[in-house]
Design a protein around this motif. Structure first.
Motif, PDB file in Angstrom:
ATOM      1  N   HIS A  26       0.842  -1.212   0.000  1.00 44.92           N
ATOM      2  CA  HIS A  26       0.000   0.000   0.000  1.00 44.92           C
ATOM      3  C   HIS A  26       0.870   1.252   0.000  1.00 44.92           C
ATOM      4  CE1 HIS A  26      -3.665   2.297   0.423  1.00 44.92           C
ATOM      5  NE2 HIS A  26      -3.148   2.960   1.434  1.00 44.92           N
ATOM      6  N   HIS A  50      -9.423   1.281   1.549  1.00 47.24           N
ATOM      7  CA  HIS A  50      -9.199   1.779   2.915  1.00 47.24           C
ATOM      8  C   HIS A  50     -10.416   1.425   3.763  1.00 47.24           C
ATOM      9  CE1 HIS A  50      -6.711   4.676   0.564  1.00 47.24           C
ATOM     10  NE2 HIS A  50      -5.880   4.479   1.561  1.00 47.24           N
ATOM     11  N   HIS A  87      -5.461  -0.929   6.399  1.00 45.63           N
ATOM     12  CA  HIS A  87      -5.417  -0.461   7.797  1.00 45.63           C
ATOM     13  C   HIS A  87      -6.136  -1.422   8.749  1.00 45.63           C
ATOM     14  CE1 HIS A  87      -3.390   3.081   6.480  1.00 45.63           C
ATOM     15  NE2 HIS A  87      -4.395   3.447   5.717  1.00 45.63           N
ATOM     16  N   ASP A 141       2.155   2.995   3.093  1.00 43.72           N
ATOM     17  CA  ASP A 141       1.153   4.039   2.888  1.00 43.72           C
ATOM     18  C   ASP A 141       1.823   5.215   2.161  1.00 43.72           C
ATOM     19  OD1 ASP A 141      -1.316   5.217   2.802  1.00 43.72           O
ATOM     20  OD2 ASP A 141      -1.608   5.315   4.961  1.00 43.72           O
ATOM     21  N   HIS A 176       0.844   5.504  -1.810  1.00 42.65           N
ATOM     22  CA  HIS A 176       0.223   6.503  -2.698  1.00 42.65           C
ATOM     23  C   HIS A 176       1.361   7.330  -3.295  1.00 42.65           C
ATOM     24  CE1 HIS A 176      -3.755   5.753  -0.902  1.00 42.65           C
ATOM     25  NE2 HIS A 176      -3.194   5.877   0.284  1.00 42.65           N
TER      26      HIS A 176
HETATM   27 ZN   LIG Z   1      -3.743   4.827   1.999  1.00 46.32          ZN
END
Ligand SMILES: [Zn+2]
Length: 511
Positions: free
Chosen positions: A68, A246, A283, A334, A70
């Motif tokens: 994960h 998410h 998460h 993340d 971004h």
């Molecule tokens: Zn994220």
């Protein structure tokens, strides 16, 4: 005989990461084309004409899978502090003042994450690419960065068709009406247009060079209409792709689910038939016991992001409970605006440490070996690619990293996985092979001129900071008191469903 090029990685200390955790003190890895052909002592002996890498002073491991990330936050490393998710989102993704960047900027922003990934031994990234607003061509440029960097990239098309006023609790009674009217007047991409964008990217990129895959990603269940969730389920099944979403990152999301649907988010997803091995929830902090049982019974994945969870104070994912229940757990950094890095070795270290406080029962702690598995096979499984990547085994794709055994953190070499988790840094990663191709050798990126690329990225990122960030901050400022009020109100709510993540320092208290 096949005419495929042969590469022999000779005499390395090999950690295969297979189901039996097979390790070799000294073995060869033979690569034919883009796949591993053999692993074993002297497996590469007598292979005339093969390219050879002397790994006598190296530890060979499966390439890491960052499940994960971004990359669209690539120009915001180090920008924020002391903000929980919702106030942070307002700064990083402001409804007013959101920057529209050039295609070149999209390319360079993702390239920053790609280079950090390679340097940290990551061979596969699952990039939850947040594409709106932005043109399809700009998103093409981001995917092209992965192609050029030589990485394996599973890139999402992130979908959401519920606006800010409907996906957050209380805001319609908190935000002044004139500002609500302005929010409602912002351009909004329809459900059909977003699904068409997904189709466009899927058709253009899925399977490209055997390294790029397109994943469908409901941004969060609260941000998607029931019609969109149903269509996502149908598409994932029809196209045989994962779903990445998410879910239950914050207490506010748990509070909102109860107010909105009278059930937990996981139970809500279950109502759409979305709980399956295709689903990776990202998460998974505010889960109930029943949620964990549902995720386990349906073969789902949870992607754990310790750096971002710490930075945003989101809570602690119940990793031990998930593993004990049989849930697949993957590991991610993340985004670069919350973890501030794409270096998965830092996330391995954090995950190996943060589950130790919280209970005196040290039999319940998460080990370096648990985390290494999350960062390799767990990540592969999260993308439905466990037969292709995630471990060093004959027949699998040749995604291999070599770490310098002479690095200070490997002295002495007690246990390569423990050394990786606790004592080495990404400085030890010296050679990275993706799909049988060397993309970094002796710490030098081989697929482009890194110094020149760094110059381009730096120039674009500094320009972003100077020219774009002030408008983002001003836009966020207008909503900041209202989002803060919403956040504190949700924080004060009780949660009768039992969502209760362990908190660091809470010692045996489970609530
Ligand atoms: Zn994220």
């Amino acid at each position: 005989m096949s005419a495929e090029p042969v590469l022999v990685i000779k005499d390395g200390c090999v950690v295969t990461g297979d189901a039996k955790d097979t390790r070799h003190d000294r073995a060869d890895i033979v690569v034919r084309g883009n796949r591993i052909a053999a692993i074993g002592p002297d497996a590469g002996a007598g292979l005339a004409g093969a390219e050879t890498i002397d790994a006598a002073d190296a530890v060979a491991m499966p390439g890491l899978v960052n499940a994960h990330l971004h990359s669209n936050e690539g120009f915001e490393q180090g920008a924020y502090d002391n903000l929980p998710l919702e106030p942070w989102l307002l700064q990083s993704y402001p409804p007013f003042g959101f920057p529209l960047l050039s295609e070149e900027d999209y390319y360079l922003r993702t390239m920053l994450a790609a280079v950090e990934s390679i340097r940290a031994g990551v061979t596969t990234v699952q990039d939850d690419y947040v594409h709106l607003p932005g043109t399809p061509e700009a998103q093409d440029a981001a995917i092209q960065a992965y192609l050029d960097a030589g990485l394996r990239a599973w890139v999402t098309v992130d979908l959401w068709d519920v606006g800010l006023l409907d996906c957050l609790p209380y805001v319609r009674s908190i935000i002044p009406q004139p500002i609500q009217d302005e929010i409602l007047a912002l351009p909004f991409t329809s459900t059909a247009e977003q699904l068409a964008l997904f189709q466009r990217h899927f058709e253009k990129w899925h399977g490209r060079d055997g390294r790029i895959r397109i994943v469908i990603a409901p941004c969060g269940p609260q941000r998607c209409s029931p019609a969109m969730l149903r269509e996502i389920g149908r598409l994932a099944e029809a196209l045989d792709i994962p779903i990445h979403s998410h879910t239950l990152e914050t207490k506010l999301q748990a509070v909102h689910a109860r107010a909105q649907w009278g059930k937990s988010v996981v139970e809500y997803l279950d109502g759409f038939g979305l709980l399956s091995p295709r689903l990776a929830i990202v998460h998974g902090i505010w889960l109930t016991e029943r949620d964990i049982a549902l995720l386990a019974a349906n073969g789902c994945t949870v992607v754990h992001n310790p750096l971002s969870n710490l930075k945003l104070g989101s809570g602690l994912c119940p990793v031990r409970k998930l593993l004990d229940a049989g849930v697949n757990v993957a590991l991610g950094t993340d985004g670069l605006a919350t973890s501030d890095t794409a270096d998965l070795i830092e996330a391995i270290r954090a995950a190996s440490l943060i589950h130790k406080p919280g209970t005196h029962d040290y039999a319940q702690w998460v080990s370096a070996a648990d985390v290494f598995r999350m960062a390799t096979m767990g990540g592969a499984r999260s993308g439905l690619m466990e037969r292709e990547v995630g471990s060093l085994e004959p027949g699998k794709k040749a995604d291999i990293i070599l770490l310098d055994r002479g690095a200070w953190g490997f002295i002495p070499l007690h246990d390569p996985v423990r050394n990786l988790a606790f004592s080495v840094t990404s400085e030890a990663v010296e050679t990275v092979i993706v799909d049988g191709r060397i993309v970094m050798r002796d710490r030098e990126i081989t697929v482009f001129d890194e110094a020149a690329m760094r110059g381009r990225v730096r120039e674009a990122a500094e320009r972003f900071r100077r020219e774009r960030v002030p408008a983002m901050r001003a836009g966020a400022q207008r909503l900041e008191p209202h989002i803060r009020a919403m956040y504190y109100r949700a924080a004060a709510e009780a949660l009768p469903l039992g969502e209760a993540p362990r908190r660091i320092g809470a010692n045996q208290r489970q609530s």
